[in-house]
Motif scaffolding. Structure first.
Motif, PDB file in Angstrom:
ATOM      1  N   LEU A 234       0.830  -1.207   0.000  1.00  0.00           N
ATOM      2  CA  LEU A 234       0.000   0.000   0.000  1.00  0.00           C
ATOM      3  C   LEU A 234       0.867   1.262   0.000  1.00  0.00           C
ATOM      4  CD1 LEU A 234      -2.943  -1.036   2.364  1.00  0.00           C
ATOM      5  CD2 LEU A 234      -2.924  -0.905  -0.134  1.00  0.00           C
ATOM      6  N   ALA A 235       1.569   1.533   1.100  1.00  0.00           N
ATOM      7  CA  ALA A 235       2.310   2.796   1.192  1.00  0.00           C
ATOM      8  C   ALA A 235       3.461   2.857   0.188  1.00  0.00           C
ATOM      9  CB  ALA A 235       2.820   2.986   2.621  1.00  0.00           C
ATOM     10  N   MET A 236       4.339   1.838   0.197  1.00  0.00           N
ATOM     11  CA  MET A 236       5.478   1.864  -0.720  1.00  0.00           C
ATOM     12  C   MET A 236       5.026   1.727  -2.172  1.00  0.00           C
ATOM     13  SD  MET A 236       8.307  -0.416   1.377  1.00  0.00           S
ATOM     14  CE  MET A 236       9.566  -0.209   0.100  1.00  0.00           C
ATOM     15  N   TYR A 237       4.073   0.858  -2.418  1.00  0.00           N
ATOM     16  CA  TYR A 237       3.595   0.668  -3.787  1.00  0.00           C
ATOM     17  C   TYR A 237       3.019   1.967  -4.346  1.00  0.00           C
ATOM     18  CZ  TYR A 237       0.938  -1.219  -7.738  1.00  0.00           C
ATOM     19  OH  TYR A 237       0.430  -1.462  -8.992  1.00  0.00           O
ATOM     20  N   ALA A 238       2.261   2.693  -3.522  1.00  0.00           N
ATOM     21  CA  ALA A 238       1.671   3.951  -3.994  1.00  0.00           C
ATOM     22  C   ALA A 238       2.756   4.948  -4.393  1.00  0.00           C
ATOM     23  CB  ALA A 238       0.776   4.542  -2.906  1.00  0.00           C
ATOM     24  N   ILE A 239       3.789   5.074  -3.567  1.00  0.00           N
ATOM     25  CA  ILE A 239       4.867   6.013  -3.873  1.00  0.00           C
ATOM     26  C   ILE A 239       5.652   5.535  -5.090  1.00  0.00           C
ATOM     27  CG2 ILE A 239       7.007   7.021  -2.983  1.00  0.00           C
ATOM     28  CD1 ILE A 239       5.739   6.848  -0.159  1.00  0.00           C
ATOM     29  N   HIS A 240       5.921   4.238  -5.159  1.00  0.00           N
ATOM     30  CA  HIS A 240       6.692   3.675  -6.274  1.00  0.00           C
ATOM     31  C   HIS A 240       5.935   3.819  -7.588  1.00  0.00           C
ATOM     32  CE1 HIS A 240       8.725   0.541  -8.691  1.00  0.00           C
ATOM     33  NE2 HIS A 240       9.735   0.662  -7.845  1.00  0.00           N
ATOM     34  N   ARG A 241       4.641   3.571  -7.552  1.00  0.00           N
ATOM     35  CA  ARG A 241       3.841   3.566  -8.794  1.00  0.00           C
ATOM     36  C   ARG A 241       3.402   4.968  -9.205  1.00  0.00           C
ATOM     37  NH1 ARG A 241      -0.397   0.301 -11.020  1.00  0.00           N
ATOM     38  NH2 ARG A 241      -1.032   1.325 -12.962  1.00  0.00           N
ATOM     39  N   PHE A 242       3.034   5.799  -8.238  1.00  0.00           N
ATOM     40  CA  PHE A 242       2.404   7.076  -8.565  1.00  0.00           C
ATOM     41  C   PHE A 242       3.210   8.297  -8.147  1.00  0.00           C
ATOM     42  CE2 PHE A 242      -1.176   4.060  -7.894  1.00  0.00           C
ATOM     43  CZ  PHE A 242      -1.635   4.027  -9.208  1.00  0.00           C
ATOM     44  N   GLY A 243       4.314   8.091  -7.437  1.00  0.00           N
ATOM     45  CA  GLY A 243       5.070   9.219  -6.920  1.00  0.00           C
ATOM     46  C   GLY A 243       6.054   9.797  -7.924  1.00  0.00           C
TER      47      GLY A 243
END
Length: 397
Positions: free
Chosen positions: A112-121
């Protein structure tokens, strides 16, 4: 003797279908690493943590999980392991075989947290946060669910308004794993231009995260409310590649995939506990495993557990191939969690009164799965996702 008979392996009650034969040496190495870590660091203490309703060494455990590559393990770069989807699933299985709270810690951090930053950050956001999160030095949380909006995130009331180049964030999130120990929160909010994601350092003025207590499920897990009292964020706090619900829903799909595997870890532990108990517990002059009704229960549990493992492995191969659809993740989450909780309940009946004791893991896993059954999409929501996919008709509204 035929060639086939010569190479046939003995029947293994713990792997009756020979599913281990589907796993590569690298897969097995990941599984064994996670299993050994859980045996050393979680199992000796988990009953006490659960009874006390706390996870007192979460920072220490998170760093250890980072050291063995368990955090954001399916992501690439920034200190992440770059493991396959099958390997990530096996890690979730072994962690939840110890306790759902430990797997939840890893899922929220990585999926959730890391994936969001990795994918959308932005690249700056990735460089700032991901290496520390992968190492377990920074704990993350994911703020989507609200007190009045769980299954319908589109109705969220948390709002971010522009003030010059800044954003001002106001609202509340509920049932947030890792919330009160997180150093960073990925938060989804309404804006005048629709739903956007924000990377929020938890030391920002106006941010607070009171812990939720009096839980009877996921007791060895940190669960919090997030409160945003006019939290001021710079312009670069926005996740630039996420607009609308597509962003948070894709994160949830990634996390649900881990649950497809993880829930079976809880089921496996409960099944094996019941199997061992049935072999040694004597009533009417012989082990209860020798009675037909007990054997019927064990057979049904084994069938559902290992059908679920085949399903999880199949979905993992599809994810590794880039062909996994959200509806298929719903298929896996719906089936495997529903069957896992039934396996735990059946195991409890085999253990009889001992099944409610924390001396055995079964009741702890059963109560934990009551939460897993609800979060990341309830049974009803996944039924409707599949219903829409099957009929082409939307029953949500």
């Amino acid at each position: 003797m035929s060639v086939n008979a010569a190479v046939r392996k003995p029947f293994d009650p713990r792997d009756p279908l020979g599913i281990d034969d589907l796993l590569s040496p690298e897969d097995l190495a990941v599984r064994n690493t996670m299993r050994q870590w859980a045996a050393d660091r979680v199992l000796p203490h988990i009953a006490e943590w659960y009874e006390r309703g706390e996870l007192p060494v979460i920072s220490e455990l998170t760093r250890e999980l980072g050291a063995i590559g368990a955090l954001g393990m399916s992501l690439t770069g920034y200190g992440c392991a770059g493991a396959s989807a099958v390997q990530y699933g096996l890690a979730c299985l072994e962690l939840e075989a110890a306790d759902s709270g430990i797997r939840s810690l890893v899922s929220v951090q990585g999926s959730l947290a890391m994936y969001a930053i990795h994918r959308f950050g932005s690249e700056e956001q990735r460089q700032r946060w991901l290496p520390g999160m992968a190492a377990g030095e920074i704990i993350g949380c994911f703020g989507l669910t609200e007190p009045d909006h769980g299954s319908d995130p589109a109705g969220m009331r948390t709002f971010a308004k522009r003030d010059g180049t800044d954003w001002v964030l106001t609202g509340r999130k509920m049932w947030i794993t890792n919330g009160s120990v997180a150093g960073v929160a990925v938060v989804w909010a309404q804006t005048d231009a629709g739903i956007r994601g924000f990377v929020v350092p938890t030391d920002s003025p106006g941010f607070s995260a009171p812990e939720i207590t009096h839980k009877w499920s996921l007791r060895a897990s940190v669960t919090s409310e997030l409160i945003f009292d006019e939290v001021r964020l710079p312009a670069d706090a926005v996740l630039p590649e996420a607009e609308g619900l597509r962003g948070p829903l894709s994160c949830l799909s990634h996390a649900r995939y881990g649950i497809v595997w993880g829930s079976l870890g809880a089921a496996r532990t409960s099944f094996e506990s019941a199997l061992d108990y049935a072999r040694t517990r004597e009533q009417f002059g012989r082990p209860i495993g020798g009675f037909q009704l007990t054997q019927a229960k064990l057979a049904d549990m084994a069938v559902e557990l290992h059908k679920g493992l085949l399903l999880a492995h199949h979905l993992g191969l599809r994810m590794d191939a880039g062909s996994l659809r959200p509806e298929q993740v719903s298929f896996g989450k719906l089936n495997n969690v529903r069957e896992a909780i039934e396996i735990c309940r059946t195991a409890r009946t085999i253990l009889g009164a001992n099944g409610i004791s924390l001396e055995y893991p079964v009741m702890r896993h059963a109560t934990n799965l009551e939460s897993v059954l609800t979060y990341e999409g309830t049974v009803e929501m996944h039924q409707l996702v599949l219903g829409k996919a099957l009929t082409g008709l939307d029953a949500f509204r």
